[in-house]
Enzyme design. Structure first.
Site, PDB file in Angstrom:
ATOM      1  N   GLY A   1      -3.116  -0.366  -0.438  1.00  0.00           N
ATOM      2  CA  GLY A   1      -4.416  -0.818  -0.917  1.00  0.00           C
ATOM      3  C   GLY A   1      -4.405  -1.688  -2.154  1.00  0.00           C
ATOM      4  CD  GLU A   2      -1.095  -1.720  -7.046  1.00  0.00           C
ATOM      5  OE1 GLU A   2      -1.282  -1.661  -8.265  1.00  0.00           O
ATOM      6  OE2 GLU A   2      -0.149  -1.137  -6.474  1.00  0.00           O
TER       7      GLU A   2
ATOM      8  CG  LEU B   1     -10.310 -14.075   7.146  1.00  0.00           C
ATOM      9  CD1 LEU B   1     -11.437 -13.256   7.745  1.00  0.00           C
ATOM     10  CD2 LEU B   1     -10.723 -15.540   7.039  1.00  0.00           C
ATOM     11  CD  GLU B   2      -7.114  -8.371   2.335  1.00  0.00           C
ATOM     12  OE1 GLU B   2      -6.784  -8.081   1.165  1.00  0.00           O
ATOM     13  OE2 GLU B   2      -6.894  -7.622   3.299  1.00  0.00           O
TER      14      GLU B   2
ATOM     15  CG  ASN C   1      -7.870 -10.419   7.225  1.00  0.00           C
ATOM     16  OD1 ASN C   1      -8.196 -11.556   7.557  1.00  0.00           O
ATOM     17  ND2 ASN C   1      -8.630  -9.657   6.458  1.00  0.00           N
TER      18      ASN C   1
ATOM     19  CD  GLU D   1      -8.446  -1.543  12.293  1.00  0.00           C
ATOM     20  OE1 GLU D   1      -7.998  -2.235  13.228  1.00  0.00           O
ATOM     21  OE2 GLU D   1      -7.699  -0.949  11.477  1.00  0.00           O
TER      22      GLU D   1
ATOM     23  N   PRO E   1       5.805  -4.518   2.250  1.00  0.00           N
ATOM     24  CG  PRO E   1       7.788  -3.326   2.357  1.00  0.00           C
ATOM     25  CD  PRO E   1       6.778  -3.848   1.388  1.00  0.00           C
ATOM     26  NE  ARG E   2      -0.764  -3.558   8.463  1.00  0.00           N
ATOM     27  CZ  ARG E   2      -1.986  -4.053   8.276  1.00  0.00           C
ATOM     28  NH1 ARG E   2      -2.221  -4.866   7.268  1.00  0.00           N
ATOM     29  NH2 ARG E   2      -2.968  -3.753   9.107  1.00  0.00           N
TER      30      ARG E   2
END
Length: 793
Positions: A325-326, A352-353, A350, A67, A283-284
């Site tokens: 965030g990288e 889309l990135e 996602n 988000e 990893p998430r």
């Protein structure tokens, strides 16, 4: 009554569940020490640095990493749309907080952990931030948050709204609750038509729910800079191919797919055919970083952790991206991307990135959380879908072996992503509409709310009784300048501005003022323009009136007697009644009511629970409204609606204070704003709205190293000046700065600022559409004024 009963049941269940909440926080804190630091904010104790003195802020809630990434472009648009507004972003996860600090620090004025949905925690945050608008990203439907936001009068919207296939059964089970909660939202912007229908079926009013698209389609791809550590590493390694396994997840239940295991197995197979291949494994969840490292050790795969790049030796086959965030900035380097969360039963992530970087993407069968996007990509043949973990290696090999297919898949993915843009613009339109329709008020905390209620009733009774007084009329027309709230709204500079404007049109104005704070026992004072008298005799504001040299000044509590003598002795033919809205003993021809754009309606409550001097119904007496400090806030358009509701006839104008020069308190020497006589300043003031002065200093680019606030009309004692000076020197300030109103009270103590110089900021009151404003005054001066405002006779 039904809604109240539902909330009573919900809050009762919360009360019984509080011990479980505390045990959960204890468990999380024991697992991750960083979690302990979040607990005060989760209970509503956000930093005092986020404290707002008036409404107007925007609170944007984005629960976690996905988000946060989705709202980056939205927040940039909000910054452009509301350049004077403070923005605060809340999140619920440690990873989300870390990413928000990294990605949004230049866009948000503060980032904090969202409060748990207990009413006392939510109210504490609302009182601190005082938002005019609360925006919820995607689907965070918290009953107490929604209800308390609406009780303040702020706007509330769900943006990028979605309810996934996996979550839908849970929402349906709680349908009885959501039917009471969702009507609190003023607007719900759903990602798709099917999502819109789900919100409506859960109880949202159909006229408030509309399809607006997905914010994630407005993602702006930004590759990592060439000098970033990972980019520099890739440049040194020069791998032949790069495969990124993005946001991999462990299984959702026993026996489910562990995607890190699947990727490691597939990589060992693919690497046998592509010896120059580098895998970037991301990893998430941060708690999986060390788990995955142990799996790579067990598999015997040479790897390097992102967090330990300085230990780089040899040629790693895998880069373990153990950072937050990288990942989004590294897709530019990929030849193939596998999207995690899609083989395990996790609902997907996602797509889309990587699509915006025109990269071919492999997904598994589980995209339930992004169903609409996934369906569009499948229909456009813009991705490769596999059903089993055993298919992963073959899919990667096929794409690495066929550059043409990779290029075509990437082109389709980019086209599919770009075709759905526009959600940010639609969200900005909705935010602007809601912002302009709401001016909230924030009630005090208990027990002061209960204790103050009878005092508020008593004050209101006296205010209404005073308003019924029949005023006596002077032999000259009277223009009253007043306000409905306590504190400063710019009355003094407004009076001076009107005096100058009237003189230019041939009038002989005089100023009537009470002289608040004066210690003289004289019942009234009549002083010529420019006359000298001590602040003890006159009070604070009269000093500024006298020093302006614009008009004679009459000072006294009995404004009728003082005004009669002022007209007789000085021959004035129009009286300016300073702070006159509540002084009903004197009749007036024009009632100009000033509304402070930084805190317009005093919280909507009468003193002592709010800052109103009398109920808002008193606005009906206004002849003209003047919204002051309109250049420091985005609220003026919002303020007009409540003003119109109480007084549809009075015209509304806007005004601002324009800085002119720095003035040395000792010598009177003036200095240009463009070449200030100091490098670092410590500021102090004792005015009705100190934050207005601070905002003005910030707008001038004054480098503030220290700040002190005092109450309105404060008299500075020697020990206070010494303390201000000591703090300023300790912080390497080169000067002290204050307001003109404070400067008139510092003559006896100004020397105590030495060795620092002391300056006050000279400002000028400016009214938009000045000629039309003066024409409106002319219409109402029916006895002595001519209609074109050229003066008497």
């Amino acid at each position: 009554m039904k809604i109240k009963g539902i909330y009573f049941l919900y809050r009762s269940l919360q009360a019984f569940g509080l011990p479980l909440v505390l045990l959960y926080f204890l468990w999380r804190g024991l697992r991750n020490r960083a979690y302990w630091k979040s607990i005060p904010e989760r209970f509503g104790f956000v930093s005092h640095l986020l404290k707002q003195t008036g409404p107007g802020a925007i609170w944007l809630h984005a629960v976690s990493v996905g988000e946060i990434l989705a709202v980056v472009e939205l927040l940039k648009g909000l910054r452009r749309e509301f350049p004077r507004t403070k923005f605060f972003v809340s999140t619920a996860t440690v990873a989300g907080r870390s990413l928000a600090n990294e990605k949004l620090s230049a866009l948000a004025n503060g980032v904090f952990f969202a409060p748990v949905d207990y009413v006392w925690a939510v109210r504490r945050v609302l009182r601190t931030l005082q938002p005019s608008l609360v925006l919820i990203a995607e689907t965070e439907i918290w009953p107490n948050l929604f209800r308390e936001v609406k009780r303040t009068g702020a706007g509330l919207a769900i943006l990028n709204g979605r309810i996934s296939d996996r979550a839908l059964p849970r929402y349906r089970a709680w349908n009885w609750l959501f039917r009471a909660v969702l009507p609190a939202a003023d607007c719900i912007l759903a990602q798709t038509d099917s999502m819109r229908e789900r919100f409506v079926r859960l109880g949202a009013p159909p006229d408030r729910v509309r399809t607006a698209g997905n914010l994630k389609f407005d993602f702006e791809p930004r590759p990592a800079p060439p000098d970033s550590p990972v980019s520099a590493l890739l440049k040194r390694l020069q791998p032949a191919q790069i495969w990124i396994a993005a946001s991999t997840m462990p299984g959702a239940f026993a026996g489910d797919v562990d995607e890190d295991d699947a990727v490691i197995i597939a990589f060992r197979s693919v690497a046998a055919h592509f010896p120059g291949l580098l895998l970037i494994l991301a990893p998430r969840k941060p708690e999986q970083f060390s788990v995955v490292a142990r799996k790579l050790d067990a598999a015997g795969v040479p790897y390097l952790r992102r967090s330990r790049l300085e230990e780089h030796q040899g040629t790693p086959r895998v880069l373990l991206l153990d950072s937050i965030g990288e990942l989004g900035g590294l897709f530019y380097a990929a030849d193939v991307v596998f999207l995690g969360g899609t083989l395990a039963h996790r609902g997907g992530h996602n797509i889309l990135e990587p699509a915006f970087f025109a990269k071919p993407v492999i997904i598994g069968p589980h995209m339930e959380n992004f169903q609409a996007i996934a369906d569009e990509f499948r229909a456009a043949q813009a991705c490769v879908e596999i059903r089993e973990t055993s298919e992963l290696a073959a899919a990667v090999e096929r794409l690495l072996s066929d550059p043409a297919e990779r290029c075509e898949l990437g082109r389709r993915a980019l086209a599919c992503a770009q075709s759905k843009r526009g959600a940010v613009d639609r969200a900005l339109t909705a935010a602007r509409e809601l912002y302009e329709a709401h001016v909230p008020g924030f009630r005090p905390a208990q027990p002061w709310l209960t204790l103050g209620w009878p005092l508020e009733r008593l004050w209101t009774w006296f205010a209404r009784r005073r308003a019924r007084a029949i005023g006596r009329r002077l032999p000259i027309p009277v223009i009253s300048i007043g306000n409905i709230t306590m504190g400063g709204t710019g009355k003094t500079p407004c009076v001076l501005h009107l005096a100058a404007a009237l003189r230019k049109r041939g009038w002989k104005p005089g100023i009537l003022t009470r002289g608040y704070g004066r210690t003289s026992l004289e019942p009234r004072l009549l002083l010529a323009a420019g006359a000298k008298a001590s602040a003890e005799r006159t009070g604070d504001e009269p000093q500024l009136f006298l020093r302006s040299g614009l008009a004679p000044v009459g000072i006294g509590a009995g404004r009728f007697a003082t005004g009669t003598l002022l007209a007789r002795e000085f021959g004035v033919n129009v009286a300016l009644l300073d702070d006159g809205l509540q002084h009903r003993k004197l009749a007036r021809d024009v009632d100009i009511v000033l509304i402070d754009a930084l805190n317009p309606l005093g919280g909507g409550r009468v003193f002592p629970l709010g800052r109103l001097r009398e109920p808002l119904t008193a606005l009906a007496r206004a002849s003209i409204f003047l919204i002051t400090r309109s250049d420091q806030s985005d609220l003026p358009a919002s303020i007009e609606a409540p003003l119109r509701s109480h007084n549809p006839q009075a015209p509304i104008f806007r005004a601002r204070l324009e800085p002119r020069a720095w003035v040395n308190c000792r010598t009177g020497e003036r200095h240009s704003l463009h070449e200030p006589p100091f490098e670092r300043a410590a500021a102090f003031c004792g005015v009705g709205n100190p934050q207005s002065f601070r905002r003005m200093l910030e707008s001038l680019g004054v480098p503030l190293v220290d700040w002190h606030e005092f109450g309105d009309h404060h008299r500075y004692r020697p020990h206070e000046m010494k303390r201000i000076r000591a703090h300023a020197l300790a912080k390497a300030a080169s000067a002290l700065v204050t307001t003109a109103k404070d400067a008139v009270k510092l003559e006896a103590t100004a020397e105590l600022a030495a060795p620092l110089s002391l300056y006050w900021l000279d400002v000028e009151f400016a009214i938009e559409h000045q000629d039309r404003f003066m024409s409106e005054i002319a219409k109402r001066l029916s006895r002595e004024a001519s209609s074109d405002m050229r003066g008497p006779g």
